[in-house]
Design a protein around this motif. Structure first.
Motif, PDB file in Angstrom:
ATOM      1  N   LEU A  28       2.045   9.695   7.685  1.00  0.00           N
ATOM      2  CA  LEU A  28       1.214   9.507   6.499  1.00  0.00           C
ATOM      3  C   LEU A  28       0.766   8.057   6.376  1.00  0.00           C
ATOM      4  O   LEU A  28      -0.366   7.767   5.975  1.00  0.00           O
ATOM      5  N   PHE A  29       1.653   7.136   6.727  1.00  0.00           N
ATOM      6  CA  PHE A  29       1.313   5.714   6.663  1.00  0.00           C
ATOM      7  C   PHE A  29       0.208   5.384   7.657  1.00  0.00           C
ATOM      8  O   PHE A  29      -0.762   4.693   7.336  1.00  0.00           O
ATOM      9  N   MET A  30       0.333   5.888   8.890  1.00  0.00           N
ATOM     10  CA  MET A  30      -0.683   5.643   9.912  1.00  0.00           C
ATOM     11  C   MET A  30      -2.003   6.300   9.519  1.00  0.00           C
ATOM     12  O   MET A  30      -3.076   5.731   9.725  1.00  0.00           O
ATOM     13  N   ALA A  31      -1.919   7.499   8.936  1.00  0.00           N
ATOM     14  CA  ALA A  31      -3.136   8.198   8.528  1.00  0.00           C
ATOM     15  C   ALA A  31      -3.868   7.426   7.438  1.00  0.00           C
ATOM     16  O   ALA A  31      -5.105   7.354   7.431  1.00  0.00           O
ATOM     17  N   ALA A  32      -3.106   6.820   6.521  1.00  0.00           N
ATOM     18  CA  ALA A  32      -3.728   6.042   5.448  1.00  0.00           C
ATOM     19  C   ALA A  32      -4.452   4.819   6.014  1.00  0.00           C
ATOM     20  O   ALA A  32      -5.546   4.466   5.552  1.00  0.00           O
ATOM     21  N   ILE A  33      -3.856   4.182   7.017  1.00  0.00           N
ATOM     22  CA  ILE A  33      -4.506   3.026   7.640  1.00  0.00           C
ATOM     23  C   ILE A  33      -5.784   3.455   8.349  1.00  0.00           C
ATOM     24  O   ILE A  33      -6.831   2.791   8.249  1.00  0.00           O
ATOM     25  N   ASN A  34      -5.711   4.569   9.068  1.00  0.00           N
ATOM     26  CA  ASN A  34      -6.898   5.062   9.766  1.00  0.00           C
ATOM     27  C   ASN A  34      -8.017   5.395   8.780  1.00  0.00           C
ATOM     28  O   ASN A  34      -9.196   5.129   9.040  1.00  0.00           O
ATOM     29  N   GLU A  35      -7.635   5.982   7.644  1.00  0.00           N
ATOM     30  CA  GLU A  35      -8.636   6.307   6.628  1.00  0.00           C
ATOM     31  C   GLU A  35      -9.276   5.037   6.075  1.00  0.00           C
ATOM     32  O   GLU A  35     -10.493   4.977   5.864  1.00  0.00           O
ATOM     33  N   PHE A  36      -8.452   4.006   5.868  1.00  0.00           N
ATOM     34  CA  PHE A  36      -8.976   2.733   5.368  1.00  0.00           C
ATOM     35  C   PHE A  36      -9.908   2.086   6.387  1.00  0.00           C
ATOM     36  O   PHE A  36     -10.990   1.592   6.042  1.00  0.00           O
ATOM     37  N   LEU A  37      -9.493   2.092   7.661  1.00  0.00           N
ATOM     38  CA  LEU A  37     -10.316   1.477   8.703  1.00  0.00           C
ATOM     39  C   LEU A  37     -11.607   2.247   8.939  1.00  0.00           C
ATOM     40  O   LEU A  37     -12.552   1.714   9.521  1.00  0.00           O
ATOM     41  N   GLY A  38     -11.638   3.503   8.490  1.00  0.00           N
ATOM     42  CA  GLY A  38     -12.836   4.311   8.659  1.00  0.00           C
ATOM     43  C   GLY A  38     -13.890   4.087   7.590  1.00  0.00           C
ATOM     44  O   GLY A  38     -15.007   4.607   7.701  1.00  0.00           O
ATOM     45  N   LEU A  39     -13.573   3.313   6.558  1.00  0.00           N
ATOM     46  CA  LEU A  39     -14.543   3.033   5.507  1.00  0.00           C
ATOM     47  C   LEU A  39     -15.699   2.199   6.064  1.00  0.00           C
ATOM     48  O   LEU A  39     -15.492   1.299   6.884  1.00  0.00           O
ATOM     49  N   GLU A  40     -16.902   2.485   5.602  1.00  0.00           N
ATOM     50  CA  GLU A  40     -18.082   1.782   6.108  1.00  0.00           C
ATOM     51  C   GLU A  40     -18.009   0.281   5.828  1.00  0.00           C
ATOM     52  O   GLU A  40     -18.409  -0.537   6.649  1.00  0.00           O
TER      53      GLU A  40
END
Length: 224
Positions: A28-40
Motif C-alpha cells: 500500500l505504501f509503494m502504491a501510494a508513492i506510485n500514485e503520487f508520482l503519476g500526478l501530472e
C-alpha cells in the motif's frame, strides 16, 4: 536499546502482526508513492525516478549510516542508576569525514612530515566534550557528548555548526554514586571519566581504539 526487542523475539515483523501484514502495508505504501508520482504536476518536475521501486533502489545505494553500539558499564561502587554507554566506532567517524565529498576542497592533506611516503598523509584528530542536558522536563538527563572532527578541515569550515564537521561519536554517562562520603563521590566521578579502564567495556571497544591509532598512522590522500 530498542524497546521492541522483546517483542521481535517472537515476531520478527513487529510492529506488524505477521509477514502478511507487513507485505500488505509495504504494498500500500509503494502504491501510494506510485500514485503520487503519476500526478501530472509531479511529472512536470522531470524527476530522475518514475516509480516507488526506482526511488527505493536509489535509497538503498546511499552510504550506510554510522552504527551505534551500546553496553551497560560495570563498576565496583553502587550508583543510583545503571550506566548506559553509547558509542560509534571513532575510525568509522573519521573515515566518514575524510571521504565526505563536501570537504574535498576544504581539507589540507599536505603532510608536514618528510618521513611519510609519497602516497600518505597525516590526519589530526579533534575531540570535544562538555556536560550537556538532554532532557529538562522529563527526568533531567545529562551526559558528556563526545564529538570528533579532523584538524585537516579548514577552521572556517569546521567551525560552522551547519556543516556538521563534528560527529557525535559517544555519549559518556554522568554517574551519581551512592557513597556515604559526599566528597568521595566527585573523586569517583573523576576516576570514571579520566581512567577508561574502570569502564570495563567490552574488549572490542578497547581493541578498536588501538586499531584506530594504528590505522591512522598511514592514510591515503583522496583523489582530486
Amino acid at each position: 536499546m530498542d524497546p521492541y526487542t522483546a517483542y521481535c523475539k517472537n515476531n520478527l515483523y513487529y510492529l506488524f502482526a505477521s509477514r502478511q501484514d507487513w507485505e500488505l502495508d509495504s504494498f500500500l505504501f509503494m502504491a501510494a508513492i506510485n500514485e503520487f508520482l503519476g500526478l501530472e504536476i509531479v511529472k512536470a518536475i522531470s524527476l530522475s525516478f518514475c516509480t516507488a521501486k526506482e526511488l527505493r533502489g536509489r535509497a538503498e545505494l546511499l552510504p550506510p549510516v554510522l552504527k551505534w553500539q551500546y553496553c551497560i558499564v560495570s563498576i565496583t561502587h553502587p550508583t543510583k542508576q545503571p550506566l548506559h554507554l553509547y558509542w560509534r566506532d571513532p575510525l568509522d567517524c573519521i573515515e566518514s569525514l575524510f571521504s565526505h565529498p563536501f570537504f574535498t576542497n576544504e581539507m589540507d592533506v599536505t603532510p608536514q612530515c618528510s618521513q611519510l611516503p609519497d602516497d600518505a598523509t597525516l590526519l589530526g584528530i579533534i575531540l570535544s566534550s562538555d556536560k550537556t542536558n538532554i532532557t529538562n522536563m522529563t527526568g533531567g538527563r545529562v551526559t558528556h557528548p563526545l564529538l570528533i572532527s579532523l584538524a585537516n578541515i579548514k577552521m572556517a569550515t569546521r567551525n560552522k555548526a551547519s556543516l556538521y564537521a563534528f560527529l557525535l561519536t559517544a555519549l559518556l554517562p554522568i554517574v551519581k554514586f551512592l557513597y556515604p562520603v559526599k566528597q568521595m563521590q566527585s573523586v569517583l566521578e573523576a576516576r570514571l571519566v579520566h581512567q577508561p579502564k574502570i569502564y570495563q567495556a567490552p574488549t572490542p571497544l578497547h581493541s578498536k581504539h588501538a586499531q584506530t591509532r594504528t590505522d591512522l598512522q598511514r592514510c591515503h590522500s583522496p583523489r582530486r
